[in-house]
Design a protein around this motif. Structure first.
Motif, short mmCIF file in Angstrom:
data_model
loop_
_atom_site.label_atom_id
_atom_site.label_comp_id
_atom_site.label_asym_id
_atom_site.label_seq_id
_atom_site.Cartn_x
_atom_site.Cartn_y
_atom_site.Cartn_z
N ILE A 90 0.86 -1.19 0.00
CA ILE A 90 0.00 0.00 0.00
C ILE A 90 0.89 1.23 0.00
O ILE A 90 1.76 1.39 0.85
CB ILE A 90 -0.93 0.02 1.23
N LEU A 91 0.67 2.11 -0.95
CA LEU A 91 1.47 3.32 -1.08
C LEU A 91 0.99 4.38 -0.09
O LEU A 91 -0.20 4.66 0.01
CB LEU A 91 1.38 3.87 -2.51
N VAL A 92 1.92 4.98 0.64
CA VAL A 92 1.63 6.10 1.55
C VAL A 92 2.01 7.38 0.83
O VAL A 92 3.15 7.55 0.39
CB VAL A 92 2.42 5.96 2.87
N SER A 93 1.06 8.28 0.71
CA SER A 93 1.30 9.52 -0.04
C SER A 93 2.19 10.46 0.77
O SER A 93 2.35 10.33 1.99
CB SER A 93 -0.02 10.21 -0.36
N LEU A 94 2.76 11.44 0.07
CA LEU A 94 3.62 12.42 0.75
C LEU A 94 2.85 13.24 1.76
O LEU A 94 3.39 13.69 2.76
CB LEU A 94 4.27 13.33 -0.30
N VAL A 95 1.56 13.47 1.52
CA VAL A 95 0.73 14.21 2.48
C VAL A 95 0.67 13.45 3.80
O VAL A 95 0.79 14.03 4.89
CB VAL A 95 -0.69 14.44 1.93
N GLN A 96 0.51 12.13 3.72
CA GLN A 96 0.46 11.32 4.94
C GLN A 96 1.82 11.29 5.64
O GLN A 96 1.89 11.28 6.87
CB GLN A 96 -0.02 9.91 4.59
N TYR A 97 2.90 11.27 4.86
CA TYR A 97 4.23 11.40 5.47
C TYR A 97 4.37 12.75 6.19
O TYR A 97 4.94 12.84 7.28
CB TYR A 97 5.31 11.26 4.40
N ALA A 98 3.88 13.82 5.54
CA ALA A 98 3.98 15.16 6.12
C ALA A 98 3.20 15.24 7.42
O ALA A 98 3.65 15.85 8.40
CB ALA A 98 3.49 16.21 5.12
N VAL A 99 2.01 14.65 7.47
CA VAL A 99 1.21 14.65 8.69
C VAL A 99 1.95 13.89 9.80
O VAL A 99 1.98 14.32 10.96
CB VAL A 99 -0.18 14.04 8.44
N THR A 100 2.54 12.76 9.44
CA THR A 100 3.32 11.99 10.43
C THR A 100 4.48 12.81 10.95
O THR A 100 4.75 12.85 12.16
CB THR A 100 3.82 10.70 9.79
N GLY A 101 5.20 13.48 10.05
CA GLY A 101 6.32 14.32 10.47
C GLY A 101 5.89 15.48 11.35
O GLY A 101 6.58 15.84 12.31
N ALA A 102 4.74 16.08 11.03
CA ALA A 102 4.23 17.17 11.85
C ALA A 102 3.95 16.70 13.27
O ALA A 102 4.22 17.40 14.25
CB ALA A 102 2.97 17.75 11.23
N GLY A 103 3.42 15.46 13.40
CA GLY A 103 3.20 14.90 14.73
C GLY A 103 4.48 14.75 15.51
O GLY A 103 4.53 14.99 16.72
N LEU A 104 5.58 14.38 14.83
CA LEU A 104 6.87 14.23 15.51
C LEU A 104 7.40 15.57 16.01
O LEU A 104 8.06 15.63 17.06
CB LEU A 104 7.88 13.59 14.55
N ILE A 105 7.12 16.65 15.29
CA ILE A 105 7.53 17.99 15.74
C ILE A 105 6.64 18.46 16.88
O ILE A 105 7.12 19.08 17.85
CB ILE A 105 7.50 18.99 14.57
N VAL A 106 5.35 18.17 16.80
CA VAL A 106 4.42 18.57 17.86
C VAL A 106 4.80 17.92 19.19
O VAL A 106 4.55 18.48 20.27
CB VAL A 106 2.97 18.21 17.47
N PHE A 107 5.42 16.75 19.13
CA PHE A 107 5.87 16.09 20.36
C PHE A 107 6.74 17.02 21.20
O PHE A 107 6.57 17.13 22.42
CB PHE A 107 6.65 14.82 20.00
N TYR A 108 7.68 17.71 20.56
CA TYR A 108 8.58 18.61 21.30
C TYR A 108 7.82 19.80 21.89
O TYR A 108 8.12 20.24 23.00
CB TYR A 108 9.71 19.08 20.39
N LEU A 109 6.87 20.32 21.15
CA LEU A 109 6.07 21.44 21.64
C LEU A 109 5.24 21.00 22.85
O LEU A 109 5.15 21.73 23.86
CB LEU A 109 5.16 21.96 20.53
N LEU A 110 4.65 19.82 22.78
CA LEU A 110 3.86 19.31 23.89
C LEU A 110 4.75 19.05 25.11
O LEU A 110 4.38 19.36 26.24
CB LEU A 110 3.16 18.02 23.46
N LEU A 111 5.93 18.50 24.86
CA LEU A 111 6.87 18.25 25.95
C LEU A 111 7.28 19.55 26.63
O LEU A 111 7.33 19.63 27.87
CB LEU A 111 8.09 17.51 25.41
N LEU A 112 7.58 20.57 25.84
CA LEU A 112 8.01 21.86 26.40
C LEU A 112 6.91 22.47 27.27
O LEU A 112 7.17 22.94 28.39
CB LEU A 112 8.38 22.81 25.26
N SER A 113 5.68 22.50 26.76
CA SER A 113 4.59 23.14 27.50
C SER A 113 4.25 22.38 28.78
O SER A 113 3.98 22.99 29.82
CB SER A 113 3.36 23.26 26.60
#
Length: 444
Positions: A332-355
């Motif tokens: 099953i092919l994962v589109s770049l949009v889905q990769y981008a959403v996954t990557g955004a979640g990884l960045i949000v982790f740091y923001l959630l940790l900081l707050s």
């Protein structure tokens, strides 16, 4: 053309060419680098929060009494000094001669408290300080000769004792100041040869006739964050104890004995002029920082968040590599949009940790942020691949990555080794996935 047909034409071993898979991998790699842009904005936010903390702490301590630095009491003698220019002797000018105490004993009792400004905390203290010691003028001429000072005359008739400190505004009271058994009234003074504040004792005429001056001084000083000393004496002995304070010992010398408990601490220093490198006479008082007692409860969560954010690209790469493996296994092919959403979640982790870390302990903040993002990405992968098994595997992979990140951030001595091993493993997996990219072209 559907996504499934695109995938079939992209994966090795199918009817399509391997060039399309190479393009897919390159796009994923480019997206990983683009995710560093929001990570840069997070770094700016982290820097701003650190600056806000420093500003809040400074606003609390400036009206109480800031970081205090004390120089051991010194004896001041007025003198006339010869000075020269290119054409020879020019004349004479007034000079100040500073002598250290021969034996100085200092006792300090600290009581601490915390003041808050918003979510930030500053550690304040009140110090009860007692000095007792003596000055000797018996070997003054010998010391002058060894120091090679061009002094015309020295006035030993009415010397002064100076007590230097960084912020005189923190002095609450001077309860006792005696010289040779006689009570002396302390006087405020801005020291002429340094930027330090001071209070002084003008000795009665004839105090130094027998070549020895004994003194005792007790005073109460307010301060914050740190308390430091310059051990300007032939022999300097310091006994310092604190209540409701958790110290850090720094400076050129560490205590010979110390006891630290949850209720307070007790430390003892013994420093000789041979170890500290001080002479017997100075024209300008030394400004070394020999002893530092750090009393501020530092917010290490900012340090840990900053350290962990440096591995953001590594976590992104490992996560994307996991998703790519799911692609190859499931077809099953994962589109770049889905990769981008996954990557955004990884960045949000740091923001959630900081707050979260600004309000609760770091370990709980990290556990909550890691668990939250692991669950979210697991549910997202379940939706992408339509498989609870893939979602569960993603959950376990993310937990493993966050546990590894926590271990790397806390193991400073082994962080480079652990990061290098992880990169090597990741490189090996990439080599395994790309080993047959040109196989189909060679068969043709």
């Amino acid at each position: 053309m559907s996504e499934r047909s695109i995938l079939k034409s992209a994966l090795p071993g199918t009817a399509g060419t391997s060039r399309q898979l190479a393009v897919h991998l390159l796009l994923i790699f480019g997206l990983s680098l683009l995710l560093l842009i929001p990570k840069l904005f997070f770094d700016l936010l982290l820097s701003e929060r650190i600056y806000m903390q420093d500003s809040a702490v400074h606003s609390v301590v400036q009206s109480w009494g800031s970081e205090q630095h004390l120089t051991a009491p010194l004896l001041l003698l007025n003198a006339q000094q010869l000075y020269y220019e290119n054409d020879g002797l020019r004349g004479q000018k007034s000079a100040a001669l500073y002598l250290p105490a021969k034996n100085l004993s200092a006792k300090v009792l600290l009581s601490g408290e915390e003041r808050r400004r918003g979510i930030y905390t500053a550690t304040l203290y009140r110090a009860e300080i007692e000095y007792s010691g003596s000055f000797s003028l018996e070997n003054l001429q010998r010391d002058l000769s060894e120091s090679n000072l061009n002094l015309l005359s020295i006035d030993t008739h009415a010397p002064f004792i100076y007590f230097l400190l960084s912020h005189a505004s923190g002095i609450e009271e001077v309860s006792e100041l005696t010289v040779n058994g006689t009570a002396i009234e302390p006087r405020s003074a801005q020291h002429q040869d340094t930027s330090a504040d001071a209070f002084m004792a003008a000795l009665p005429p004839g105090s130094a006739e027998n070549g020895r001056i004994d003194f005792t001084c007790r005073f109460i000083l307010r301060g914050a964050l740190t308390l430091s000393f310059t051990a300007f004496a032939d022999n300097f002995a310091l006994q310092i104890a604190g209540q409701n304070l958790s110290p850090g010992f720094q400076g050129n010398f560490l205590p010979g004995e110390r006891t630290v408990t949850d209720q307070g601490f007790d430390a003892h220093y013994k420093i000789s002029s041979l170890a500290a490198g001080y002479g017997s006479i100075y024209l300008t008082p030394p400004e070394n920082t020999d002893i530092v007692i750090d009393l501020q409860k530092h917010s290490d969560h900012y340090t840990f968040v900053d350290r962990m954010s440096k591995y953001a690209l590594l976590i992104i790469a490992m996560t994307f590599l996991t998703v790519l493996l799911f692609e190859l296994v499931s077809g099953i092919l994962v589109s770049l949009v889905q990769y981008a959403v996954t990557g955004a979640g990884l960045i949000v982790f740091y923001l959630l940790l900081l707050s979260l870390s600004e309000h609760i302990s770091f370990i709980y903040s990290y556990a909550a942020a890691a668990l939250c993002l692991s669950v979210m990405l697991a549910l997202y992968m379940k939706g992408v691949f339509g498989s609870w098994k893939k979602g569960g595997m993603m959950f376990l992979v993310m937990l493993a990555l966050y546990l590894l990140l926590f271990a790397i951030a806390n193991a400073e001595n082994y962080a480079l080794l652990m990061g290098s091993v992880l990169l090597t493993v990741m490189l090996g997996m990439v080599m395994f996935l790309t080993r047959r990219l040109n196989q189909e072209r060679q068969q043709q």
